[in-house]
Design a protein around this motif. Structure first.
Motif, short mmCIF file in Angstrom:
data_model
loop_
_atom_site.label_atom_id
_atom_site.label_comp_id
_atom_site.label_asym_id
_atom_site.label_seq_id
_atom_site.Cartn_x
_atom_site.Cartn_y
_atom_site.Cartn_z
N GLU A 82 41.70 100.13 -9.13
CA GLU A 82 40.36 99.56 -9.19
C GLU A 82 39.20 100.23 -9.97
O GLU A 82 38.33 99.91 -10.37
N PHE A 120 38.52 102.50 -15.91
CA PHE A 120 37.32 101.92 -16.89
C PHE A 120 38.10 100.61 -17.51
O PHE A 120 39.32 100.73 -17.68
N SER A 121 37.31 99.85 -17.96
CA SER A 121 37.70 98.50 -18.36
C SER A 121 38.70 98.69 -19.70
O SER A 121 39.49 98.06 -20.14
N LYS A 122 38.02 99.66 -20.54
CA LYS A 122 39.09 100.21 -21.90
C LYS A 122 40.40 100.60 -21.36
O LYS A 122 41.30 100.28 -22.14
N LEU A 133 42.12 99.87 -18.48
CA LEU A 133 42.60 98.71 -18.02
C LEU A 133 43.27 97.75 -19.17
O LEU A 133 44.51 97.54 -19.25
N ALA A 134 42.54 97.84 -20.25
CA ALA A 134 43.04 96.89 -21.39
C ALA A 134 44.16 97.42 -21.90
O ALA A 134 45.28 96.89 -22.46
#
Length: 125
Positions: A80, A83-85, A87-88
């Motif tokens: 959780e 960072f979003s990058k 996770l992508a």
């Protein structure tokens, strides 16, 4: 008769940014294994994933990432904090190795004709 066919089941990756743990350590290098039917079933049974379909990716990644930096216990709670990058990147890496079977493609040098493999660039990189 022996089976000479060997399937690669574990793949190294490097996160674009990295996961910062509770002690402030950065973890970027990891290993992901191929998903199994059991992994998919466990995600479907997970209450948080049932309540929020977007959380399913966190659950599946926590099952198939077997190492991240010096961390070997990968949990949804830990992921959780990605960072979003990252996770992508992991989502795309997961899809690539599980659907196409490899994150590398064979290439040939146009000058010397030497053949080698290159890791495919992922959108998160």
């Amino acid at each position: 008769m022996t089976n000479d066919y060997i399937i690669q089941t574990e793949f190294d990756f490097i996160l674009p940014r990295g996961l910062v743990d509770a002690e402030g350590n950065l973890h970027r290098h990891g290993v992901m294994r191929l998903a199994t039917a059991k992994d998919e079933i466990i995600v479907q049974k997970n209450r948080a994933a049932q309540d929020n379909s977007g959380y399913g990716v966190i659950v599946i990644l926590s099952r198939v990432i077997i190492k991240l930096g010096n961390l070997t216990e990968i949990t949804p709670d830990l992921l959780e904090n990605l960072f979003s990058k990252d996770l992508a990147y992991l989502r795309e890496f997961y899809n690539r190795i599980n659907q196409q079977g490899d994150a590398y493609i064979p290439v040939q040098c146009p000058q010397c004709q030497n053949q080698f493999q290159v890791e495919l660039a992922l959108a998160g990189e």
